[in-house]
Design a protein around this motif. Structure first.
Motif, PDB file in Angstrom:
ATOM      1  N   PRO A  38     -12.801 -15.508   0.649  1.00  0.00           N
ATOM      2  CA  PRO A  38     -12.851 -14.048   0.589  1.00  0.00           C
ATOM      3  C   PRO A  38     -11.860 -13.465  -0.416  1.00  0.00           C
ATOM      4  O   PRO A  38     -10.850 -14.091  -0.737  1.00  0.00           O
ATOM      5  N   LEU A  39     -12.206 -12.280  -0.877  1.00  0.00           N
ATOM      6  CA  LEU A  39     -11.306 -11.514  -1.744  1.00  0.00           C
ATOM      7  C   LEU A  39     -10.657 -10.452  -0.866  1.00  0.00           C
ATOM      8  O   LEU A  39     -11.344  -9.579  -0.328  1.00  0.00           O
ATOM      9  N   LEU A  40      -9.351 -10.547  -0.697  1.00  0.00           N
ATOM     10  CA  LEU A  40      -8.623  -9.571   0.121  1.00  0.00           C
ATOM     11  C   LEU A  40      -8.139  -8.441  -0.776  1.00  0.00           C
ATOM     12  O   LEU A  40      -7.414  -8.684  -1.752  1.00  0.00           O
ATOM     13  N   ILE A  41      -8.519  -7.231  -0.425  1.00  0.00           N
ATOM     14  CA  ILE A  41      -8.119  -6.070  -1.225  1.00  0.00           C
ATOM     15  C   ILE A  41      -7.048  -5.294  -0.467  1.00  0.00           C
ATOM     16  O   ILE A  41      -7.295  -4.763   0.622  1.00  0.00           O
ATOM     17  N   CYS A  42      -5.868  -5.247  -1.050  1.00  0.00           N
ATOM     18  CA  CYS A  42      -4.734  -4.534  -0.455  1.00  0.00           C
ATOM     19  C   CYS A  42      -4.765  -3.079  -0.919  1.00  0.00           C
ATOM     20  O   CYS A  42      -4.784  -2.811  -2.124  1.00  0.00           O
ATOM     21  N   VAL A  43      -4.772  -2.159   0.035  1.00  0.00           N
ATOM     22  CA  VAL A  43      -4.762  -0.738  -0.322  1.00  0.00           C
ATOM     23  C   VAL A  43      -3.296  -0.300  -0.444  1.00  0.00           C
ATOM     24  O   VAL A  43      -2.557  -0.252   0.535  1.00  0.00           O
ATOM     25  N   LEU A  44      -2.910  -0.026  -1.680  1.00  0.00           N
ATOM     26  CA  LEU A  44      -1.518   0.344  -1.973  1.00  0.00           C
ATOM     27  C   LEU A  44      -1.239   1.783  -1.593  1.00  0.00           C
ATOM     28  O   LEU A  44      -2.152   2.605  -1.632  1.00  0.00           O
ATOM     29  N   LYS A  45       0.027   2.151  -1.299  1.00  0.00           N
ATOM     30  CA  LYS A  45       1.091   1.186  -1.226  1.00  0.00           C
ATOM     31  C   LYS A  45       1.302   0.680   0.197  1.00  0.00           C
ATOM     32  O   LYS A  45       1.934  -0.354   0.423  1.00  0.00           O
ATOM     33  N   GLY A  46       0.805   1.430   1.172  1.00  0.00           N
ATOM     34  CA  GLY A  46       1.180   1.211   2.572  1.00  0.00           C
ATOM     35  C   GLY A  46       0.900  -0.171   3.133  1.00  0.00           C
ATOM     36  O   GLY A  46       1.512  -0.582   4.112  1.00  0.00           O
ATOM     37  N   SER A  47      -0.059  -0.907   2.535  1.00  0.00           N
ATOM     38  CA  SER A  47      -0.476  -2.192   3.115  1.00  0.00           C
ATOM     39  C   SER A  47       0.231  -3.395   2.513  1.00  0.00           C
ATOM     40  O   SER A  47      -0.086  -4.529   2.869  1.00  0.00           O
ATOM     41  N   ILE A 100      -7.736  -4.622   3.296  1.00  0.00           N
ATOM     42  CA  ILE A 100      -6.548  -4.631   4.154  1.00  0.00           C
ATOM     43  C   ILE A 100      -5.884  -3.262   4.074  1.00  0.00           C
ATOM     44  O   ILE A 100      -5.365  -2.866   3.027  1.00  0.00           O
ATOM     45  N   GLU A 101      -5.913  -2.551   5.199  1.00  0.00           N
ATOM     46  CA  GLU A 101      -5.420  -1.158   5.232  1.00  0.00           C
ATOM     47  C   GLU A 101      -4.259  -1.050   6.220  1.00  0.00           C
ATOM     48  O   GLU A 101      -4.215  -1.773   7.224  1.00  0.00           O
ATOM     49  N   ASP A 102      -3.328  -0.137   5.952  1.00  0.00           N
ATOM     50  CA  ASP A 102      -2.187   0.037   6.844  1.00  0.00           C
ATOM     51  C   ASP A 102      -2.556   0.835   8.092  1.00  0.00           C
ATOM     52  O   ASP A 102      -2.188   0.484   9.201  1.00  0.00           O
ATOM     53  N   ILE A 103      -3.283   1.945   7.877  1.00  0.00           N
ATOM     54  CA  ILE A 103      -3.575   2.827   9.021  1.00  0.00           C
ATOM     55  C   ILE A 103      -4.884   3.572   8.797  1.00  0.00           C
ATOM     56  O   ILE A 103      -5.165   4.021   7.688  1.00  0.00           O
ATOM     57  N   LYS A 126     -15.795  -6.125   4.901  1.00  0.00           N
ATOM     58  CA  LYS A 126     -15.203  -5.903   6.226  1.00  0.00           C
ATOM     59  C   LYS A 126     -13.862  -5.214   6.079  1.00  0.00           C
ATOM     60  O   LYS A 126     -13.261  -5.217   4.992  1.00  0.00           O
ATOM     61  N   LEU A 127     -13.390  -4.677   7.209  1.00  0.00           N
ATOM     62  CA  LEU A 127     -12.138  -3.913   7.215  1.00  0.00           C
ATOM     63  C   LEU A 127     -11.151  -4.515   8.209  1.00  0.00           C
ATOM     64  O   LEU A 127     -11.480  -4.747   9.378  1.00  0.00           O
ATOM     65  N   CYS A 128      -9.935  -4.712   7.721  1.00  0.00           N
ATOM     66  CA  CYS A 128      -8.817  -5.141   8.571  1.00  0.00           C
ATOM     67  C   CYS A 128      -7.760  -4.041   8.503  1.00  0.00           C
ATOM     68  O   CYS A 128      -7.309  -3.692   7.405  1.00  0.00           O
ATOM     69  N   ILE A 143     -13.730  -0.897  12.567  1.00  0.00           N
ATOM     70  CA  ILE A 143     -12.627  -1.778  12.142  1.00  0.00           C
ATOM     71  C   ILE A 143     -12.911  -3.191  12.657  1.00  0.00           C
ATOM     72  O   ILE A 143     -13.064  -3.393  13.862  1.00  0.00           O
ATOM     73  N   ASP A 144     -13.015  -4.155  11.752  1.00  0.00           N
ATOM     74  CA  ASP A 144     -13.366  -5.522  12.144  1.00  0.00           C
ATOM     75  C   ASP A 144     -12.182  -6.296  12.702  1.00  0.00           C
ATOM     76  O   ASP A 144     -12.341  -7.133  13.587  1.00  0.00           O
ATOM     77  N   TYR A 145     -11.001  -6.059  12.145  1.00  0.00           N
ATOM     78  CA  TYR A 145      -9.776  -6.730  12.617  1.00  0.00           C
ATOM     79  C   TYR A 145      -8.707  -5.661  12.745  1.00  0.00           C
ATOM     80  O   TYR A 145      -8.423  -4.951  11.771  1.00  0.00           O
ATOM     81  N   LEU A 146      -8.113  -5.547  13.950  1.00  0.00           N
ATOM     82  CA  LEU A 146      -7.165  -4.450  14.203  1.00  0.00           C
ATOM     83  C   LEU A 146      -5.883  -4.975  14.837  1.00  0.00           C
ATOM     84  O   LEU A 146      -5.930  -5.800  15.750  1.00  0.00           O
TER      85      LEU A 146
END
Ligand code: IMP
Length: 177
Positions: A38-47, A100-103, A126-128, A143-146
Motif C-alpha cells: 500500500p501507499l500510505l498518504i500522510c496528511v500534513l502537518k498533523g499526522s 493517514i489522518e490525525d483527526i 481507505k482511511l486511518c 473510518i477504516d482504522y481508528l
C-alpha cells in the motif's frame, strides 16, 4: 478566544494508550494488506508523528507520500473550504491507498481529500484516523482504522496543534477553557 500561551492542557490520551493504539492499528493494517504494497498518504502537518510511529510498527512493505491541505482558517473552527497546498509526488492510479489522518472533526477536510483522491482512480482507498470527534460531524465519513473516539474538546499534542503550538508534545491533551 484563548491564546496558545495561556491555555491549560489536560492529558486525555497518555503515551501507553497511544502506543497500544498504534500497535493495534498496525496489526489490523498488516492483516488486511497481506501481499500488497500500500501507499500510505500522510496528511500534513498533523499526522506526521502518528505516521512515523505507525510505519515503524507495520510488518508490511509500504510506500509513503505526503499531502498538505489548508482547511482550518481560524484557530479552532473549520471554514469548510479546503485546498491542496502541497500535492503528492507519486501517482496513485491503480495503487492501494491508505490515508493517514490525525483527526476527523466535522469531516469536511477528509471528505474533500477522499473525493480528490478517488478521481485519480486508485485500486482501493481507505482511511486511518488517529482520532475522531463524532459529535462535531457535518458530513458522513467512514473510518477504516481508528485510534480514539474523543469528546467535543479541542485537542493538541502528538502532531496536533493550536496555532502551530503544542505539536511536539508526546501525549494528547484537551485544551481547557
Ligand atoms: P475537519 O475538516 O473539521 O474534520 O477538520 C480536520 C482538520 O482540522 C484536522 O486535520 C486538523 O488539522 C484540524 N482540527 C480539527 N479538530 C482539531 C482539534 O481538536 N485539534 C487540532 N486540530 C484540529
Amino acid at each position: 478566544m484563548k491564546q496558545p500561551g495561556n491555555c491549560q492542557l489536560k492529558v486525555i490520551v497518555n503515551r501507553e494508550q497511544i502506543a497500544e493504539a498504534v500497535a493495534r492499528i498496525a496489526s489490523e493494517i498488516a492483516r488486511d494488506y497481506q501481499k500488497k504494497q500500500p501507499l500510505l498518504i500522510c496528511v500534513l502537518k498533523g499526522s506526521f508523528i502518528f505516521m512515523a510511529d505507525l510505519v515503524r510498527q507495520l510488518k508490511l512493505d509500504v510506500e509513503t507520500d505526503f499531502i498538505q491541505l489548508a482547511s482550518y482558517h481560524s484557530a479552532k473552527e473549520s471554514s469548510g473550504k479546503v485546498t491542496v497546498t502541497q500535492d503528492l509526488q507519486k501517482s496513485i492510479t491503480g495503487r492501494d491507498v491508505l490515508v493517514i489522518e490525525d483527526i476527523v472533526d466535522t469531516g469536511l477536510t477528509i471528505s474533500f481529500l477522499l473525493n480528490h483522491l478517488k478521481k485519480k482512480k486508485p485500486a482501493s482507498l481507505k482511511l486511518c484516523a488517529l482520532t475522531e470527534k463524532p459529535s462535531r460531524r457535518r458530513v458522513p465519513v467512514s473510518i477504516d482504522y481508528l485510534g480514539f473516539t474523543l469528546p467535543n474538546k479541542f485537542i493538541v499534542g502528538y502532531g496536533l496543534d493550536l496555532d502551530e503550538k503544542y505539536r511536539c508534545l508526546p501525549e494528547i491533551y484537551s485544551v481547557e477553557e
